[in-house]
Design an enzyme around this catalytic site. Structure first.
Site, PDB file in Angstrom:
ATOM      1  N   GLU A 278     -16.963  42.749  34.828  1.00  0.00           N
ATOM      2  CA  GLU A 278     -17.237  42.181  36.151  1.00  0.00           C
ATOM      3  C   GLU A 278     -18.610  41.521  36.223  1.00  0.00           C
ATOM      4  OE1 GLU A 278     -15.722  43.831  39.735  1.00  0.00           O
ATOM      5  OE2 GLU A 278     -14.807  45.495  38.656  1.00  0.00           O
TER       6      GLU A 278
ATOM      7  N   GLY B  14     -14.821  34.032  29.690  1.00  0.00           N
ATOM      8  CA  GLY B  14     -15.213  35.320  30.236  1.00  0.00           C
ATOM      9  C   GLY B  14     -16.234  35.079  31.333  1.00  0.00           C
TER      10      GLY B  14
ATOM     11  N   GLY C 116     -28.981  67.152  18.277  1.00  0.00           N
ATOM     12  CA  GLY C 116     -27.769  67.084  17.465  1.00  0.00           C
ATOM     13  C   GLY C 116     -26.518  67.433  18.247  1.00  0.00           C
TER      14      GLY C 116
END
Length: 409
Positions: free
Chosen positions: A389, A135, A366
C-alpha cells in the site's frame, strides 16, 4: 464533527478488550502453525465470523465511528495477535473500502455483503491494483477495460499481482485503465462477481512474512462484466474523464483522484495501526524477557544498554499510534491532509515496526533468532508494512510533494 480526544470512551474500551481477548485466546495460539503451513487460516476466520468480528456489521461500526478511532483500534489489537492471521481476517476490508470510496449506494449494498458471507458460509474479497510492471508506478498500469456498448458490458484483460485473497475471493475489485493516454487519471474500478469466466488465480507467492495471508496473481482473460459493475457508474466516469482530458482542475487546485489512489488514501492510517500492533507485541515480549532473564546475577533490564532500547521502543510506538489516531480523526472529520498526514502515519508506524521488532530480537539474543520465541516471526511480518500500500519511499515522495505543492501522479 467529533471533538478530538485521546481518551477512548467506555464502548470503545469494551470493544478493544473484546478484540484483545480474541487475539490472545484464538489468534496467538494458532499463529506459529499457520505461519509454517503458509495457508489461509479458514478455521480462525470462521471463529472470527461466529463471534461477529469478521462481518460487515462490525466493520461498518468501526469504519463509521465518529471519532475515527474504531478502525485503528481494531487493527492494532488484531495485529498484536498475529499479523498473518489478522491480515486474513481484515484483508477483505481493502476491497470493501474500494467499493465504499468509489461505488454507488446500490453497489455498496449489493456487493459488500457478498464479500463477507456469513458465519455459516464465510467468504473473502480481493482488491487488485498492483501489476508486474506497475507497483508504485500506477500510471503504467496495463490491465485494460474496454466498453462493449452493444451489450452494456466491460471487457477486461490483464494480470494483477500481490493480491491479498487473489483467486480465492468470492468478489474481486479490479482497477483497470479505460483511457491509457490519461495515465492514472484514466483508471476505473470494477467488481468481478463470483464465478465470472476468464478470471483465474496465477502464481501463489511464498513469502518472507505474513505467511498465513494468501497472496497471488490474478489473471483476467477476456473477462466480461455487466455495465453495472463499474464502480460509480459510467456517467460519473465519463464526466471525470472529460475533466481530465480538458486538464481541468477542481476548485482550490485539487487534482482529480484515480480509483486506486482513493482506496489507498482511505486505508493508509489503518495500515499504520497494523504496524503499531506488531511493534507493540514485540516490545511486550522483549520487556517481559528483560525483566526475567538474568545475566551476571541480575535481570538484563538493569543494564542501560537494554533499558534504553526499551525506552526508545515504547516512545516510538506511542508516537506512531498518535500519528495514526490524528490521521484517522482528520479523515472522519473531513479535514484535508494538507501535509499528507495519512502518509506520515503509515511511514512512521511501518518504519517503527521494523525497528522495534529488530530491537526485540537483539534483546532476546540467540533466543530471539529462533522460532521458539515469536519475535522472529514478528520481525519477518513487520517487513511488509514498509512495502505494501505504498512503500516508505513513495510515502516520503507523497509527503514531500504535498508540502511543496507539486502534483502527485
Amino acid at each position: 464533527m467529533a471533538e478530538f480526544t485521546m481518551e477512548l470512551n467506555d464502548e470503545q474500551k469494551e470493544v478493544r478488550d473484546w478484540l484483545h481477548g480474541f487475539a490472545a485466546d484464538v489468534i496467538r495460539p494458532a499463529a506459529a502453525e499457520w505461519d509454517e503451513r503458509e495457508e489461509t487460516p479458514w478455521p480462525v476466520i470462521q471463529e472470527a465470523a461466529k463471534v461477529g468480528i469478521y462481518s460487515l456489521d462490525f466493520y461498518a461500526q468501526q469504519y463509521f465511528d465518529p471519532t475515527g478511532l474504531g478502525i485503528p483500534m481494531a487493527m492494532e489489537e488484531l495485529f498484536w495477535g498475529d499479523a498473518g492471521i489478522a491480515l486474513s481476517i481484515v484483508g477483505t476490508g481493502l476491497a470493501a473500502v474500494g467499493v465504499l470510496a468509489n461505488g454507488t449506494e446500490e453497489q455498496i449494498g449489493t456487493w459488500i455483503p457478498q464479500m463477507y458471507g456469513d458465519a455459516t458460509d464465510v467468504k473473502v474479497a480481493a482488491f487488485c491494483s498492483s501489476e508486474p510492471d506497475a507497483g508504485s508506478d500506477v500510471a503504467s498500469m496495463r490491465t485494460r477495460a474496454v466498453y462493449d456498448e452493444a451489450n452494456d458490458e466491460w471487457v477486461i484483460n490483464g494480470t494483477k499481482t500481490w493480491a491479498t485473497n487473489g483467486g480465492i475471493a468470492n468478489v474481486h475489485v479490479v482497477v483497470a485503465s479505460v483511457d491509457p493516454e490519461l495515465g492514472s487519471k484514466g483508471h476505473a474500478s470494477f467488481i468481478i462477481p463470483p464465478g465470472t469466466r476468464g478470471l483465474a488465480q496465477g502464481q501463489k507467492f511464498k513469502k518472507h512474512g505474513i505467511r498465513a495471508s494468501h497472496t497471488a496473481e490474478v489473471v483476467l482473460d477476456d473477462v466480461r462484466v455487466p455495465g453495472s459493475c463499474l464502480l460509480g457508474g459510467k456517467e460519473k466516469l465519463d464526466e471525470r474523464l472529460a475533466r481530465a482530458r480538458e486538464k481541468a482542475k477542481a476548485a482550490g487546485g485539487e487534482r482529480v483522484k484515480n480509483a486506486a489512489m482513493a482506496t489507498f488514501e482511505a486505508s493508509r492510517p489503518a495500515v499504520g495501526a497494523m504496524a503499531v500492533g506488531t511493534a507493540r507485541a514485540a516490545y511486550e515480549v522483549a520487556l517481559e524477557y528483560a525483566r526475567t532473564r538474568e545475566q551476571f546475577g541480575r535481570p538484563i533490564i538493569d543494564n542501560q544498554g537494554v533499558a534504553f532500547q526499551l525506552a526508545d521502543m515504547r516512545t516510538q510506538i506511542d508516537a506512531a499510534r498518535l500519528l495514526v489516531w490524528r490521521a484517522s480523526w482528520m479523515a472522519i472529520s473531513g479535514k484535508r491532509f494538507t501535509a499528507a498526514e495519512g502518509s506520515m502515519s503509515k511511514l512512521f508506524a511501518s518504519e517503527t515496526a521494523k525497528k522495534v521488532t529488530a530491537q526485540a530480537i537483539q534483546i532476546l539474543g540467540g533466543n530471539g533468532y529462533t522460532r521458539e520465541y515469536p519475535v522472529e516471526r514478528m520481525h519477518r511480518d513487520a517487513a511488509i508494512y514498509t512495502i505494501f500500500e505504498g512503500t516508505s519511499e513513495i510515502q516520503r515522495l507523497v509527503i514531500a510533494r504535498t508540502l511543496s505543492g507539486m502534483p502527485i501522479r
